[in-house]
Design a protein around this motif. Structure first.
Motif, PDB file in Angstrom:
ATOM      1  N   ILE A  46      -0.164  -4.399   0.262  1.00 42.57           N
ATOM      2  CA  ILE A  46      -0.872  -5.035   1.397  1.00 42.57           C
ATOM      3  C   ILE A  46       0.238  -6.080   2.044  1.00 42.57           C
ATOM      4  N   ILE A  47       1.357  -6.503   1.137  1.00 33.92           N
ATOM      5  CA  ILE A  47       2.219  -7.345   2.012  1.00 33.92           C
ATOM      6  C   ILE A  47       2.943  -6.511   2.968  1.00 33.92           C
ATOM      7  N   PHE A  48       3.394  -5.177   2.869  1.00 31.28           N
ATOM      8  CA  PHE A  48       4.011  -4.504   3.665  1.00 31.28           C
ATOM      9  C   PHE A  48       3.190  -4.058   4.884  1.00 31.28           C
ATOM     10  N   GLY A  92       7.448  -6.525   0.657  1.00 29.35           N
ATOM     11  CA  GLY A  92       6.631  -5.409  -0.041  1.00 29.35           C
ATOM     12  C   GLY A  92       7.508  -4.220  -0.640  1.00 29.35           C
ATOM     13  N   LEU A  93       8.612  -3.562   0.243  1.00 31.38           N
ATOM     14  CA  LEU A  93       9.261  -2.439  -0.104  1.00 31.38           C
ATOM     15  C   LEU A  93      10.165  -2.738  -1.352  1.00 31.38           C
ATOM     16  N   ALA A  94      10.565  -3.928  -1.578  1.00 28.47           N
ATOM     17  CA  ALA A  94      11.517  -4.594  -2.605  1.00 28.47           C
ATOM     18  C   ALA A  94      10.663  -4.832  -3.991  1.00 28.47           C
ATOM     19  N   MET A  95       9.767  -5.538  -3.940  1.00 25.16           N
ATOM     20  CA  MET A  95       8.693  -6.013  -4.959  1.00 25.16           C
ATOM     21  C   MET A  95       8.036  -4.638  -5.423  1.00 25.16           C
ATOM     22  N   ALA A  96       7.797  -3.529  -4.892  1.00 30.37           N
ATOM     23  CA  ALA A  96       7.060  -2.451  -5.127  1.00 30.37           C
ATOM     24  C   ALA A  96       8.298  -1.614  -6.059  1.00 30.37           C
ATOM     25  N   MET A  97       9.565  -1.702  -5.892  1.00 31.13           N
ATOM     26  CA  MET A  97      10.448  -1.206  -6.965  1.00 31.13           C
ATOM     27  C   MET A  97      10.403  -1.947  -8.434  1.00 31.13           C
ATOM     28  N   VAL A  98       9.930  -2.968  -8.364  1.00 29.55           N
ATOM     29  CA  VAL A  98      10.055  -3.787  -9.642  1.00 29.55           C
ATOM     30  C   VAL A  98       8.855  -3.547 -10.541  1.00 29.55           C
ATOM     31  N   ASP A  99       9.253  -3.122 -11.689  1.00 30.57           N
ATOM     32  CA  ASP A  99       8.197  -2.817 -12.636  1.00 30.57           C
ATOM     33  C   ASP A  99       7.566  -4.172 -13.116  1.00 30.57           C
ATOM     34  N   ALA A 120       2.123  -2.700  -7.451  1.00 27.64           N
ATOM     35  CA  ALA A 120       0.818  -3.211  -7.640  1.00 27.64           C
ATOM     36  C   ALA A 120       0.192  -3.166  -5.913  1.00 27.64           C
ATOM     37  N   TYR A 121      -1.234  -3.348  -6.088  1.00 27.54           N
ATOM     38  CA  TYR A 121      -1.859  -3.122  -4.712  1.00 27.54           C
ATOM     39  C   TYR A 121      -1.503  -4.247  -3.824  1.00 27.54           C
ATOM     40  N   TRP A 122      -1.141  -5.452  -4.088  1.00 26.14           N
ATOM     41  CA  TRP A 122      -0.770  -6.514  -3.338  1.00 26.14           C
ATOM     42  C   TRP A 122       0.429  -6.333  -2.844  1.00 26.14           C
ATOM     43  N   TYR A 158       6.500   6.778  -0.454  1.00 27.79           N
ATOM     44  CA  TYR A 158       7.084   5.574  -1.074  1.00 27.79           C
ATOM     45  C   TYR A 158       6.376   5.012  -2.138  1.00 27.79           C
ATOM     46  N   PHE A 159       5.315   4.550  -1.495  1.00 25.02           N
ATOM     47  CA  PHE A 159       4.359   3.776  -2.417  1.00 25.02           C
ATOM     48  C   PHE A 159       3.441   4.405  -3.388  1.00 25.02           C
ATOM     49  N   LEU A 160       2.901   5.559  -2.942  1.00 23.97           N
ATOM     50  CA  LEU A 160       1.891   6.049  -4.137  1.00 23.97           C
ATOM     51  C   LEU A 160       2.610   6.744  -5.242  1.00 23.97           C
ATOM     52  N   PRO A 161       3.832   7.275  -5.492  1.00 26.54           N
ATOM     53  CA  PRO A 161       4.299   7.491  -6.770  1.00 26.54           C
ATOM     54  C   PRO A 161       4.481   6.260  -7.684  1.00 26.54           C
ATOM     55  N   LEU A 162       4.718   5.004  -6.860  1.00 26.00           N
ATOM     56  CA  LEU A 162       5.346   3.713  -7.734  1.00 26.00           C
ATOM     57  C   LEU A 162       3.806   3.277  -8.074  1.00 26.00           C
TER      58      LEU A 162
END
Length: 466
Positions: free
Chosen positions: A298-300, A331-338, A293-295, A282-286
């Motif tokens: 970290i939040i997740f 963390g999951l939701a914000m990772a989706m947002v460019d 972003a890394y933060w 989930y996180f690596l391709p994003l």
């Protein structure tokens, strides 16, 4: 002999010079495709195409397009890249350029369309297809208008009359978004504008009709041409696959489901492995795409740690567990947002809302399915060994809790630490773990044990005990 060598060198120099002239006179065309719903993957392909076209000294970029639309933020990023490109960009609309596709096409230097194609219908809608409030439409109107205006206009002066003739009429671009815009003879009020190929040519939103890219270049190119098509590596296809919203939803379900099943089974096993792998996928391709972003990762991770601490280290379920769940969702939701989303406030809340909707919905579905499936699996004979079902009967010598703990009920003591709501208390010189029955209790407060349940002491301040 010396004369022969000189003559040979002259001939070779001439041949090489002619070859260089031929190479220089050949138009290098870089072609890539946008044949899917416009999204993060489309923006990734466009960035890659722009760089490779520049590196290969291409004289023209040609986009092969067929799309019903997609995400506005990705479309605007592609539009901006086209407008800022030093290399001319043409678009071949192979049937459809709706919504986000229309915005991208209008940014191109030239548009060509297949017979029977269409362009337009760029109203901003939500997940159910309903138009969003006017502030979103206003933002889209301004994008369409500005994109059309970027191609400039011709000023025609006849005697004392001055006429401005737009190369792409901005009002037509706005009418593709807003049904309230009326353009006489083109777009009646109450209808969102979309052009067929013939209509687009008539109103200067298409430079010509063609059945293929080669046909376009045969008619338009003034010199020999060679086409270089974009070649995506296997890793590119993998990344495009995993940043698809549907796939992201499935990964979230695996993350939540894996955590649930791991908590229901003894030891560390397969569910945890599934959850970890889903989290990485989930996180690596994003992160590689620069979307996450890394933060956010970290939040997740912090949320997951808090949830584990709440479950295994602290009796009951309180602030840490709730905070952990909230942080995991964020963390999951914000990772989706460019990161680009934050530059466009009119659409930011819509994008954030969609991301949180996907995460919360898929998490809820995953939890529900996991509970239902867990009940079925753990009751079946094949999977019953995954759960601890052994009953320890008292008539066989098993004792559920220490009898001395039960005898503490009704006794008084002092809160050794703050109980928020758990902490430690002191009774008759001994220390015990306890939980506040109601609210928080400060250290040093006199307390009474009002309940003993499952070896857990529940206390109240002396002044609150009835």
């Amino acid at each position: 002999m010396k004369s022969l060598i000189i003559t040979t060198l002259l001939v070779l120099t001439t041949v090489i010079g002619i070859g260089n002239d031929i190479a220089t006179d050949t138009l290098r065309v870089y072609q890539f495709e946008l044949l899917e719903d416009i999204g993060a993957g489309s923006w990734r392909k466009t960035k890659k195409a722009m760089k490779e076209a520049a590196d290969s000294d291409a004289g023209l970029i040609l986009i092969h397009m067929n799309t019903y639309g997609g995400l506005l933020n990705a479309a605007d990023s592609i539009r901006t890249a086209i407008l800022n490109s030093d290399i001319p960009v043409w678009v071949f609309i192979d049937n459809n350029a709706a919504s986000a596709g229309a915005l991208i096409s209008i940014a191109a230097d030239k548009i060509f369309m297949k017979p029977g194609g269409n362009i337009g219908s760029a109203t901003v809608v939500n997940q159910t297809g309903e138009p969003l409030p006017d502030k979103y439409q206003s933002f889209m109107r301004s994008l369409m208008r500005a994109t059309a205006e970027s191609h400039g206009a011709d000023t025609i002066i006849v005697k004392k009359d001055t006429t401005i003739v737009w190369k792409r009429d901005p009002h037509i671009a706005e009418a593709m978004v807003d049904p309230d815009i009326e353009i006489e003879g083109i777009s009646p009020k109450g209808k969102v504008l979309a052009f067929t190929t013939k209509e687009a040519i008539k109103h200067k939103y298409c430079e010509g009709e063609a059945n293929s890219i080669n046909e376009i270049l045969d008619k338009q190119a003034t010199q020999p041409y060679v086409i270089k098509k974009q070649e995506l590596r296997p890793i590119d296809h993998i990344i495009h696959f995993f940043i698809n919203p549907v796939v992201q939803g499935l990964l979230i379900m695996l993350i939540i489901g894996g955590i649930y099943f791991e908590l229901q089974t003894p030891g560390i096993g397969f569910p945890l492995f599934v959850s970890i792998m889903a989290t990485i996928l989930y996180f690596l391709p994003l992160y590689v795409e620069g979307i996450a972003a890394y933060w956010e990762i970290i939040i997740f991770a912090v949320g997951l740690i808090l949830l584990i601490i709440e479950i295994f280290a602290i009796p009951g379920f309180g602030v840490l567990g709730i905070s952990g769940i909230i942080l995991m969702i964020v963390g999951l939701a914000m990772a989706m947002v460019d990161r680009l989303e934050f530059e466009y406030m009119p659409i930011l809340w819509s994008v954030l809302g969609k991301a949180f909707f996907i995460v919360t919905t898929t998490s809820a579905i995953s939890l529900f399915v996991s509970i239902w499936l867990g009940g079925k699996l753990f009751k079946s004979s094949r999977f019953s060994q995954l759960a601890l079902n052994t009953v320890q009967n008292t008539d066989e010598g098993y004792i559920g809790i220490d009898n001395s703990i039960i005898e503490i009920q009704g006794k008084t003591g002092v809160a050794n630490t703050d109980l928020r709501p758990s902490g430690t208390i002191e009774i008759e010189g001994k220390f015990y773990d306890a939980m506040a029955k109601d609210g928080f209790i400060e250290a040093g407060t006199k307390i009474r044990v009002v309940e003993v349940k499952m070896a857990q002491l529940y206390v109240k301040p002396m002044n609150n005990v009835q």
